[in-house]
Enzyme design. Structure first.
Site, PDB file in Angstrom:
ATOM      1  N   GLU A   1       0.820  -1.206   0.000  1.00  0.00           N
ATOM      2  CA  GLU A   1       0.000   0.000   0.000  1.00  0.00           C
ATOM      3  C   GLU A   1       0.856   1.259   0.000  1.00  0.00           C
ATOM      4  O   GLU A   1       1.889   1.311   0.659  1.00  0.00           O
ATOM      5  CB  GLU A   1      -0.843   0.030   1.278  1.00  0.00           C
ATOM      6  CG  GLU A   1      -1.945  -0.984   1.282  1.00  0.00           C
ATOM      7  CD  GLU A   1      -2.702  -0.974   2.598  1.00  0.00           C
ATOM      8  OE1 GLU A   1      -2.745   0.065   3.279  1.00  0.00           O
ATOM      9  OE2 GLU A   1      -3.248  -2.035   2.937  1.00  0.00           O
TER      10      GLU A   1
ATOM     11  N   CYS B   1       2.795   8.351   1.710  1.00  0.00           N
ATOM     12  CA  CYS B   1       3.241   7.403   2.719  1.00  0.00           C
ATOM     13  C   CYS B   1       3.572   6.119   1.977  1.00  0.00           C
ATOM     14  O   CYS B   1       2.723   5.569   1.281  1.00  0.00           O
ATOM     15  CB  CYS B   1       2.107   7.189   3.722  1.00  0.00           C
ATOM     16  SG  CYS B   1       2.440   5.879   4.903  1.00  0.00           S
TER      17      CYS B   1
ATOM     18  N   CYS C   1       4.787  -7.139   7.798  1.00  0.00           N
ATOM     19  CA  CYS C   1       5.686  -6.660   8.850  1.00  0.00           C
ATOM     20  C   CYS C   1       5.836  -7.748   9.901  1.00  0.00           C
ATOM     21  O   CYS C   1       4.894  -8.482  10.192  1.00  0.00           O
ATOM     22  CB  CYS C   1       5.114  -5.393   9.489  1.00  0.00           C
ATOM     23  SG  CYS C   1       6.211  -4.650  10.723  1.00  0.00           S
TER      24      CYS C   1
ATOM     25  N   CYS D   1       2.973  -5.553  16.374  1.00  0.00           N
ATOM     26  CA  CYS D   1       2.314  -4.578  17.256  1.00  0.00           C
ATOM     27  C   CYS D   1       0.813  -4.871  17.324  1.00  0.00           C
ATOM     28  O   CYS D   1       0.175  -5.169  16.310  1.00  0.00           O
ATOM     29  CB  CYS D   1       2.545  -3.153  16.757  1.00  0.00           C
ATOM     30  SG  CYS D   1       4.288  -2.691  16.752  1.00  0.00           S
TER      31      CYS D   1
ATOM     32  N   CYS E   1      -1.818  -2.779  15.003  1.00  0.00           N
ATOM     33  CA  CYS E   1      -1.490  -2.501  13.609  1.00  0.00           C
ATOM     34  C   CYS E   1      -1.939  -3.625  12.676  1.00  0.00           C
ATOM     35  O   CYS E   1      -1.700  -4.804  12.944  1.00  0.00           O
ATOM     36  CB  CYS E   1       0.008  -2.284  13.478  1.00  0.00           C
ATOM     37  SG  CYS E   1       0.504  -1.838  11.812  1.00  0.00           S
TER      38      CYS E   1
ATOM     39  N   CYS F   1      -2.983   1.835   8.071  1.00  0.00           N
ATOM     40  CA  CYS F   1      -1.914   0.860   7.910  1.00  0.00           C
ATOM     41  C   CYS F   1      -2.283  -0.595   7.637  1.00  0.00           C
ATOM     42  O   CYS F   1      -2.676  -1.319   8.538  1.00  0.00           O
ATOM     43  CB  CYS F   1      -1.093   0.908   9.182  1.00  0.00           C
ATOM     44  SG  CYS F   1      -0.911   2.584   9.730  1.00  0.00           S
TER      45      CYS F   1
HETATM   46  N1  SAH Z   1       7.359   0.203  11.623  1.00  0.00           N
HETATM   47  C1  SAH Z   1       7.348   1.634  11.600  1.00  0.00           C
HETATM   48  C2  SAH Z   1       6.537   2.229  10.481  1.00  0.00           C
HETATM   49  C3  SAH Z   1       5.174   1.672  10.224  1.00  0.00           C
HETATM   50  S1  SAH Z   1       3.896   1.949  11.420  1.00  0.00           S
HETATM   51  C4  SAH Z   1       6.900   2.186  12.928  1.00  0.00           C
HETATM   52  O1  SAH Z   1       6.559   1.410  13.810  1.00  0.00           O
HETATM   53  O2  SAH Z   1       6.951   3.386  13.125  1.00  0.00           O
HETATM   54  C5  SAH Z   1       3.884   3.654  11.604  1.00  0.00           C
HETATM   55  C6  SAH Z   1       2.698   4.279  12.269  1.00  0.00           C
HETATM   56  O3  SAH Z   1       1.473   3.741  11.808  1.00  0.00           O
HETATM   57  C7  SAH Z   1       2.545   4.175  13.744  1.00  0.00           C
HETATM   58  O4  SAH Z   1       3.392   4.904  14.534  1.00  0.00           O
HETATM   59  C8  SAH Z   1       1.178   4.773  13.843  1.00  0.00           C
HETATM   60  O5  SAH Z   1       1.320   6.152  13.700  1.00  0.00           O
HETATM   61  C9  SAH Z   1       0.480   4.224  12.659  1.00  0.00           C
HETATM   62  N2  SAH Z   1      -0.503   3.176  13.002  1.00  0.00           N
HETATM   63  C10 SAH Z   1      -0.394   1.834  12.971  1.00  0.00           C
HETATM   64  N3  SAH Z   1      -1.541   1.241  13.327  1.00  0.00           N
HETATM   65  C11 SAH Z   1      -2.416   2.226  13.583  1.00  0.00           C
HETATM   66  C12 SAH Z   1      -3.771   2.258  14.002  1.00  0.00           C
HETATM   67  N4  SAH Z   1      -4.485   1.155  14.215  1.00  0.00           N
HETATM   68  N5  SAH Z   1      -4.335   3.474  14.183  1.00  0.00           N
HETATM   69  C13 SAH Z   1      -3.643   4.617  13.970  1.00  0.00           C
HETATM   70  N6  SAH Z   1      -2.366   4.649  13.573  1.00  0.00           N
HETATM   71  C14 SAH Z   1      -1.753   3.469  13.382  1.00  0.00           C
END
Ligand code: SAH
Length: 348
Positions: free
Chosen positions: A92, A105, A112, A116, A119, A336
């Site tokens: 994406e 972005c 990944c 987390c 995510c 994401c």
């Molecule tokens: N691995 C890297 C980059 C990808 S995720 C990192 O961890 O920074 C980057 C960002 O995606 C996170 O910091 C957050 O801002 C966003 N993100 C991921 N899941 C999300 C969710 N469910 N709601 C809002 N933001 C989210």
């Protein structure tokens, strides 16, 4: 498989061509066509003789990315692309039309491995790393799309799927390439790399002395909460992450942004805000508060607006710069990894 030239630096192209007796100066012509003029085939390269074009096409390819799907938000400000590579892997990329310009972005890995809890990118694990050309292909795809309206990409964040610092060499090649005058001549300052906090790699990046912006996904005020939602926190204590952020500022002069997703009842209390304020006191940093974008597969909820405001106000009262992220594109599930997952599940 033919060697893909797209995404290589001029020197690397020269080396690739040497065994085929192609003169070194041809590399400059190739980068001018591929990057300067966005040419997608050797046939377009009219200042190269036909024999040479034929030879190049026999030995090499110019593989970029193809659109698999596209979604536009109702307000027309956000466009999300699912872009596919020759091996059918798709990632994406998002275009956000911001008041300050066109921001994109991009993804640095397909899927990944970080796991987390909030995510969507990590739900199906890591498929593979992207090479520099595949990151560049995302930028070129959106640039070509914008060109039709006489616009271009102005800023970019490496904040799509993947952990950029776990794909360090490819990400660095990509950053160096976009900065080249024969490529996009893109200012390092207009790029922000987002990481979940791979401490050694933050120091490595600081030593590169490229003034790219750094965003660190913190999402918790202490190790206990952080470990609950981010498995990587078991490896790196939060204090070491912040120390690395400080070193990054000292080496590059770029103020680090700490990203903090607010999750109802998990990390959004007043006490959590105060603890975060103490952790970041004296840092040349700012906090980006992100009310969680609920992911269907996870049962994590967004706090009320009042709770979000209260959290921000506590940070302000402790002299910490904090902003609440403006949401874009939720109507197209721009959070994401969500679109890619729908696609993999076949019900996009
Ligand atoms: N691995 C890297 C980059 C990808 S995720 C990192 O961890 O920074 C980057 C960002 O995606 C996170 O910091 C957050 O801002 C966003 N993100 C991921 N899941 C999300 C969710 N469910 N709601 C809002 N933001 C989210």
């Amino acid at each position: 498989m033919k060697k893909n030239l797209f995404g290589l630096m001029e020197e690397a192209i020269r080396e690739e061509m040497a065994p085929f007796d192609i003169k070194p100066f041809r590399a400059r012509q190739l980068v001018d066509w591929m990057y300067g003029k966005s040419a997608v085939s050797f046939d377009e390269m009219t200042n190269l003789g036909q024999d040479l074009r034929y030879k190049l096409a026999r030995e090499f390819s110019i593989d970029r990315a193809k659109q698999v799907e596209r979604w536009d938000s109702a307000d027309g400000k956000t466009t999300k692309f699912l872009l596919g590579f020759p091996d059918e892997v798709a990632v994406e990329s998002v275009l956000m039309r911001q008041p300050y310009g066109n921001s994109i972005c991009i993804s640095t890995q397909a899927g990944c491995a970080m796991g987390c809890a909030f995510c969507a990118s990590t739900l199906k694990g890591l498929t593979r790393d992207l090479v520099a050309g595949e990151m560049l292909a995302q930028v070129f795809f959106i640039n070509d799309y914008l060109n039709k309206a006489g616009e271009k990409v102005d800023t970019m964040v490496l904040m799509g799927s993947g952990e950029p610092l776990y794909n360090y060499a490819n990400v660095l090649s990509f950053l160096r390439l976009i900065h080249e005058s024969y490529c996009l001549n893109f200012g390092y300052r207009n790029v922000t790399l987002s990481t979940c906090g791979i401490v050694e790699r933050i120091y490595d990046l600081a030593h590169e002395k490229l003034p790219v912006g750094l965003a660190i996904s913190l999402h918790a005020p202490n190790d206990e909460i952080r470990r609950r939602i981010m498995p990587i926190a078991r490896k790196y204590p939060i204090k070491d992450v912040v120390k690395a952020g400080e070193a990054y500022f000292n080496a590059t002069g770029r103020r680090v942004t700490y990203e903090y997703i607010l999750i109802d009842g998990v990390n959004d209390s007043r006490e959590n805000a105060r603890e975060l304020g103490h952790l970041l006191a004296g840092q040349n940093a700012s906090v980006n508060l992100i009310p969680i974008n609920p992911v269907v597969e996870r049962c994590l909820r967004r706090p009320s607006d009042d709770r979000v405001t209260a959290f921000a106000n506590i940070l302000h009262s402790m002299h910490i710069t904090a902003t609440v992220r403006k949401e874009m594109g939720t109507d197209i599930n721009a959070a994401c990894g969500q679109l890619r997952n729908r696609h993999l599940e076949g019900n996009a």
